[in-house]
Design a protein around this motif. Structure first.
Motif, PDB file in Angstrom:
ATOM      1  N   ALA A 189       0.921  -1.401  -0.031  1.00 23.73           N
ATOM      2  CA  ALA A 189       0.022  -0.036   0.057  1.00 23.73           C
ATOM      3  C   ALA A 189       0.857   1.107   0.042  1.00 23.73           C
ATOM      4  O   ALA A 189       1.768   1.298   0.660  1.00 23.73           O
ATOM      5  CB  ALA A 189      -0.928  -0.243   1.185  1.00 23.73           C
ATOM      6  N   ARG A 190       0.458   2.343  -0.601  1.00 19.75           N
ATOM      7  CA  ARG A 190       1.005   3.502  -0.827  1.00 19.75           C
ATOM      8  C   ARG A 190       0.215   4.163   0.558  1.00 19.75           C
ATOM      9  O   ARG A 190      -0.680   4.414   0.389  1.00 19.75           O
ATOM     10  CB  ARG A 190       0.824   4.188  -1.954  1.00 19.75           C
ATOM     11  N   VAL A 191       1.233   4.760   1.475  1.00 20.14           N
ATOM     12  CA  VAL A 191       0.449   5.237   2.876  1.00 20.14           C
ATOM     13  C   VAL A 191       0.511   6.667   2.704  1.00 20.14           C
ATOM     14  O   VAL A 191      -0.386   7.428   3.529  1.00 20.14           O
ATOM     15  CB  VAL A 191       1.069   4.517   3.944  1.00 20.14           C
ATOM     16  N   LEU A 192       1.134   7.518   1.878  1.00 18.51           N
ATOM     17  CA  LEU A 192       1.179   8.827   1.780  1.00 18.51           C
ATOM     18  C   LEU A 192       1.072   9.294   0.220  1.00 18.51           C
ATOM     19  O   LEU A 192       1.816   8.689  -0.609  1.00 18.51           O
ATOM     20  CB  LEU A 192       2.441   9.363   2.518  1.00 18.51           C
ATOM     21  N   SER A 193       0.006  10.215  -0.019  1.00 15.88           N
ATOM     22  CA  SER A 193       0.248  10.592  -1.179  1.00 15.88           C
ATOM     23  C   SER A 193       0.262  12.178  -1.621  1.00 15.88           C
ATOM     24  O   SER A 193       0.170  12.881  -0.319  1.00 15.88           O
ATOM     25  CB  SER A 193      -1.178  10.315  -2.123  1.00 15.88           C
ATOM     26  N   LYS A 194       0.683  12.741  -2.766  1.00 20.06           N
ATOM     27  CA  LYS A 194       0.948  13.990  -2.704  1.00 20.06           C
ATOM     28  C   LYS A 194       1.872  14.674  -1.497  1.00 20.06           C
ATOM     29  O   LYS A 194       1.769  15.759  -1.185  1.00 20.06           O
ATOM     30  CB  LYS A 194      -0.259  14.965  -2.606  1.00 20.06           C
ATOM     31  N   ALA A 195       2.689  13.811  -1.282  1.00 16.40           N
ATOM     32  CA  ALA A 195       3.813  13.952  -0.112  1.00 16.40           C
ATOM     33  C   ALA A 195       5.109  14.864  -0.739  1.00 16.40           C
ATOM     34  O   ALA A 195       5.817  14.271  -1.748  1.00 16.40           O
ATOM     35  CB  ALA A 195       4.387  12.872   0.619  1.00 16.40           C
ATOM     36  N   ARG A 196       5.167  15.984  -0.315  1.00 12.17           N
ATOM     37  CA  ARG A 196       5.972  16.935  -0.831  1.00 12.17           C
ATOM     38  C   ARG A 196       6.636  17.638   0.177  1.00 12.17           C
ATOM     39  O   ARG A 196       6.080  18.265   1.199  1.00 12.17           O
ATOM     40  CB  ARG A 196       5.224  17.975  -1.652  1.00 12.17           C
ATOM     41  N   ALA A 197       8.201  17.940   0.121  1.00 10.20           N
ATOM     42  CA  ALA A 197       8.847  18.842   0.731  1.00 10.20           C
ATOM     43  C   ALA A 197       9.737  19.797   0.163  1.00 10.20           C
ATOM     44  O   ALA A 197      10.085  19.480  -0.963  1.00 10.20           O
ATOM     45  CB  ALA A 197       9.545  17.907   1.841  1.00 10.20           C
ATOM     46  N   VAL A 198       9.466  21.103   0.419  1.00 10.67           N
ATOM     47  CA  VAL A 198      10.260  22.043   0.116  1.00 10.67           C
ATOM     48  C   VAL A 198      11.479  22.256   0.847  1.00 10.67           C
ATOM     49  O   VAL A 198      11.413  22.325   2.194  1.00 10.67           O
ATOM     50  CB  VAL A 198       9.630  23.592  -0.198  1.00 10.67           C
ATOM     51  N   VAL A 199      12.812  22.127   0.402  1.00 10.05           N
ATOM     52  CA  VAL A 199      14.042  22.174   1.229  1.00 10.05           C
ATOM     53  C   VAL A 199      14.934  23.137   0.835  1.00 10.05           C
ATOM     54  O   VAL A 199      15.128  23.238  -0.363  1.00 10.05           O
ATOM     55  CB  VAL A 199      14.496  20.617   1.015  1.00 10.05           C
ATOM     56  N   GLN A 200      15.465  23.948   1.669  1.00  5.75           N
ATOM     57  CA  GLN A 200      16.457  24.734   1.476  1.00  5.75           C
ATOM     58  C   GLN A 200      17.801  24.125   1.593  1.00  5.75           C
ATOM     59  O   GLN A 200      18.185  23.653   2.612  1.00  5.75           O
ATOM     60  CB  GLN A 200      16.394  25.650   2.665  1.00  5.75           C
ATOM     61  N   LEU A 201      18.552  24.287   0.460  1.00  7.98           N
ATOM     62  CA  LEU A 201      19.859  23.743   0.344  1.00  7.98           C
ATOM     63  C   LEU A 201      20.948  24.725   0.558  1.00  7.98           C
ATOM     64  O   LEU A 201      20.722  25.904   0.217  1.00  7.98           O
ATOM     65  CB  LEU A 201      20.047  22.789  -0.934  1.00  7.98           C
TER      66      LEU A 201
END
Length: 142
Positions: A129-141
């Motif tokens: 099962a896919r347990v998270l959908s539309k999972a996005r993080a904006v990350v400062q590099l």
């Protein structure tokens, strides 16, 4: 602590290797204590089954936190995550045995933004099962 991943070293489409996280019932009890969410579907098998669940299930926010952990482990700095969101798409069923459940998370650099930020799309699964959908993080590099 600065992010250890450098903006100039990542490309759109670049994969972030998968990591697996074991989830046992003791983890859910500890999370319940930390979060204050003592709903018995997260620790009592009899209750979970009486309301139609297959077994005890992990808290949605616990599952979301594992996605956040994946991103912060990758970037090397929790403060580098400037935005994070998911939708819950399936349950993490946690059987009462030595192995419990496993959440496997991988990522891909979906977009490079201005100001050395990237969008990381996550794929989180438990079993089939896919347990998270539309999972996005904006990350400062850096």
């Amino acid at each position: 602590m600065a992010a250890t991943i450098k903006y100039d070293e990542v490309q759109v489409g670049q994969e972030i290797p998968a990591a697996s996280y074991q989830v046992r019932r003791v983890n859910l009890v500890m999370y319940a204590g930390a979060s204050g969410d003592f709903n018995p579907i997260h620790w009592n098998e009899r209750h979970a089954k009486s309301v139609g669940l297959p077994d005890v299930i992990a808290h949605g926010m616990f599952t979301m936190a594992e996605g956040g952990r994946f991103v912060t482990d990758w970037v090397g700095d929790p403060a580098a995550v400037v935005d994070y969101g998911v939708r819950f798409s399936s349950m993490v069923v946690v059987p009462d045995d030595d192995q419990g459940a496993t959440i496997t998370i991988s990522g891909i650099i979906e977009e490079k933004l201005e100001d050395k930020r990237v969008v990381v799309a996550l794929n989180a699964r438990s079993g089939d099962a896919r347990v998270l959908s539309k999972a996005r993080a904006v990350v400062q590099l850096s």
